[in-house]
Design a protein around this motif. Structure first.
Motif, mmCIF file in Angstrom:
data_model
loop_
_atom_site.group_PDB
_atom_site.id
_atom_site.type_symbol
_atom_site.label_atom_id
_atom_site.label_comp_id
_atom_site.label_asym_id
_atom_site.label_seq_id
_atom_site.Cartn_x
_atom_site.Cartn_y
_atom_site.Cartn_z
ATOM 1 N N PRO A 181 0.697 -1.353 0.102
ATOM 2 C CA PRO A 181 0.066 -0.238 0.067
ATOM 3 C C PRO A 181 0.877 1.355 -0.017
ATOM 4 O O PRO A 181 1.889 1.289 0.767
ATOM 5 C CB PRO A 181 -0.801 -0.129 1.226
ATOM 6 N N SER A 182 0.603 2.480 -0.853
ATOM 7 C CA SER A 182 1.220 3.489 -1.277
ATOM 8 C C SER A 182 0.603 4.424 0.033
ATOM 9 O O SER A 182 -0.395 4.765 0.180
ATOM 10 C CB SER A 182 0.853 3.905 -2.179
ATOM 11 N N SER A 183 1.672 5.012 0.831
ATOM 12 C CA SER A 183 1.236 5.937 1.846
ATOM 13 C C SER A 183 0.725 7.452 1.202
ATOM 14 O O SER A 183 0.087 7.917 1.761
ATOM 15 C CB SER A 183 2.555 6.249 2.612
ATOM 16 N N PHE A 201 -1.091 7.603 -1.714
ATOM 17 C CA PHE A 201 -2.433 7.208 -2.541
ATOM 18 C C PHE A 201 -3.339 6.927 -1.239
ATOM 19 O O PHE A 201 -4.700 6.898 -1.409
ATOM 20 C CB PHE A 201 -2.268 6.189 -3.266
ATOM 21 N N LEU A 202 -2.847 6.356 0.029
ATOM 22 C CA LEU A 202 -3.814 6.025 1.068
ATOM 23 C C LEU A 202 -4.324 7.540 1.571
ATOM 24 O O LEU A 202 -5.140 7.487 2.426
ATOM 25 C CB LEU A 202 -3.102 5.384 2.238
ATOM 26 N N LYS A 238 -5.696 9.786 -0.151
ATOM 27 C CA LYS A 238 -6.839 10.017 -1.023
ATOM 28 C C LYS A 238 -8.023 9.204 -0.610
ATOM 29 O O LYS A 238 -7.823 8.375 0.151
ATOM 30 C CB LYS A 238 -6.435 9.779 -2.499
ATOM 31 N N ASN A 285 -10.800 6.575 -0.109
ATOM 32 C CA ASN A 285 -10.810 5.271 -0.117
ATOM 33 C C ASN A 285 -11.533 4.744 -1.199
ATOM 34 O O ASN A 285 -12.721 5.058 -1.356
ATOM 35 C CB ASN A 285 -11.068 4.529 1.195
ATOM 36 N N LEU A 287 -6.492 3.759 -8.427
ATOM 37 C CA LEU A 287 -6.344 4.080 -6.798
ATOM 38 C C LEU A 287 -6.267 2.945 -5.813
ATOM 39 O O LEU A 287 -5.711 2.870 -4.896
ATOM 40 C CB LEU A 287 -7.147 5.160 -6.508
ATOM 41 N N TYR A 288 -7.383 2.213 -6.256
ATOM 42 C CA TYR A 288 -7.591 0.981 -5.487
ATOM 43 C C TYR A 288 -6.268 0.046 -5.327
ATOM 44 O O TYR A 288 -6.038 -0.427 -4.391
ATOM 45 C CB TYR A 288 -8.655 0.324 -6.222
ATOM 46 N N ARG A 327 -3.235 0.929 -5.758
ATOM 47 C CA ARG A 327 -2.162 1.399 -5.016
ATOM 48 C C ARG A 327 -2.576 1.494 -3.663
ATOM 49 O O ARG A 327 -1.610 1.387 -2.913
ATOM 50 C CB ARG A 327 -1.834 2.960 -5.619
ATOM 51 N N GLN A 328 -3.723 1.640 -3.420
ATOM 52 C CA GLN A 328 -4.114 1.608 -1.989
ATOM 53 C C GLN A 328 -3.810 0.241 -1.267
ATOM 54 O O GLN A 328 -3.703 -0.032 0.018
ATOM 55 C CB GLN A 328 -5.484 2.203 -1.833
ATOM 56 N N GLN A 329 -4.094 -0.672 -2.014
ATOM 57 C CA GLN A 329 -4.141 -2.159 -1.551
ATOM 58 C C GLN A 329 -2.656 -2.730 -1.877
ATOM 59 O O GLN A 329 -2.645 -3.868 -1.417
ATOM 60 C CB GLN A 329 -5.292 -2.844 -2.165
#
Length: 289
Positions: free
Chosen positions: A145-147, A149-150, A152, A154, A182-183, A185-187
């Motif tokens: 997970p990217s800090s 993009f987190l 932004k 969810n 975005l999903y 990169r967040q995951q």
């Protein structure tokens, strides 16, 4: 005048390229590959100012689409890029009345990665230019997970998957596709979605799609440009590629754009950007003309 062609059709999906001619008929061709995390974008993403700059500098420009992830995985995407180069070499002279013996491949972000990937293909380009690209898709910046993009909003998995299409597509507006990226990169799920491979059990196979691990002394002359304040693709990715090119004694140049973020080339009025593009011309003039 722009000329649009279909360079490939697969699974009822037409994949197109736009050709922008220089006044110089026997000019080399720059194939441009757009970014978008392999998930969104189109051949029309190259800025008009950049196209005009390369045309006026004596280069034809051929901007291409490719099938997008996650509907199509990296093996199919690589195949599309290779087919675009092969189409240009076999059909370009009769379609555009040009000399296609000299080809440069240039890309930005994920397109920069694909440009670097062409250096591993059977028909290598004469030179490669990577704008804030990367040669290794196995790094933690893509697998965790990217800090950044987190920070932004969810994106739930269900929402992301609602945007995935049942058939391949080669054009994807950012407004309809960004949530998928975005999903991912967040995951930390990008590698899984883009390759369709398990990043643990199939790591060796994934590395075959990484120029960083595969390049050798036969790799084409390469130019890397990257902002050292990039919030999407880490600047260190180009530092790594620069070190690997040096190790294998590949002709190359590396430009650090000081205090520049991702997509720094959108700021065409910035004198530093114009100077960087002038250095691109000088590099490919030296190694392709």
């Amino acid at each position: 005048m722009k000329q649009t062609v279909i360079y490939k059709t697969v699974d009822q999906c037409d994949i197109k390229g736009d050709f922008y001619p220089s006044d110089k008929k026997d000019a080399p061709v720059i194939i441009y590959i757009h970014g978008g995390g392999l998930i969104w974008g189109s051949r029309e993403d190259m800025r008009e100012e950049q196209i005009n700059f390369f045309n006026s500098s004596g280069y034809h420009v051929f901007t291409i689409d490719y099938r997008l992830a996650p509907e199509t995985k990296i093996d199919g995407i690589k195949e599309d890029v290779e087919d675009a180069i092969n189409w240009l070499k076999t059909k370009g002279s009769e379609t555009f009345q040009i000399n296609v013996n000299k080809i440069v491949v240039m890309g930005s972000s994920a397109g920069g990665y694909l440009a670097l990937l062409t250096g591993l293909m059977n028909h290598k380009p004469d030179a490669i230019v990577s704008l804030y690209g990367y040669g290794d898709i196995t790094g933690s910046w893509y697998t965790r997970p990217s800090s950044f993009f987190l920070q932004k909003p969810n994106v739930p998995k269900q929402l992301a998957y609602q945007l995935v299409q049942p058939k391949p597509l080669s054009v994807g507006p950012i407004q309809r596709r960004y949530a998928i990226y975005l999903y991912c990169r967040q995951q930390g799920a990008w590698l899984d979605e883009a390759t369709g491979m398990n990043p643990i059990t199939q790591l060796d196979k994934i590395k075959t799609y990484c120029p960083y691990y595969q390049l050798d002394h036969t790799y084409p002359p390469t130019m890397l440009l990257h902002g050292n304040k990039d919030t999407d693709v880490p600047y260190e990715e180009s530092v790594k590629m620069n070190e690997k090119l040096t190790e294998h004694q590949v002709i190359h140049d590396f430009i650090t754009m000081d205090n520049a973020d991702h997509v720094f080339d959108e700021h065409w009025d910035d004198p530093n950007v114009k100077q960087a593009f002038q250095r691109i011309i000088e590099f490919i003039d030296e190694h392709v003309q």
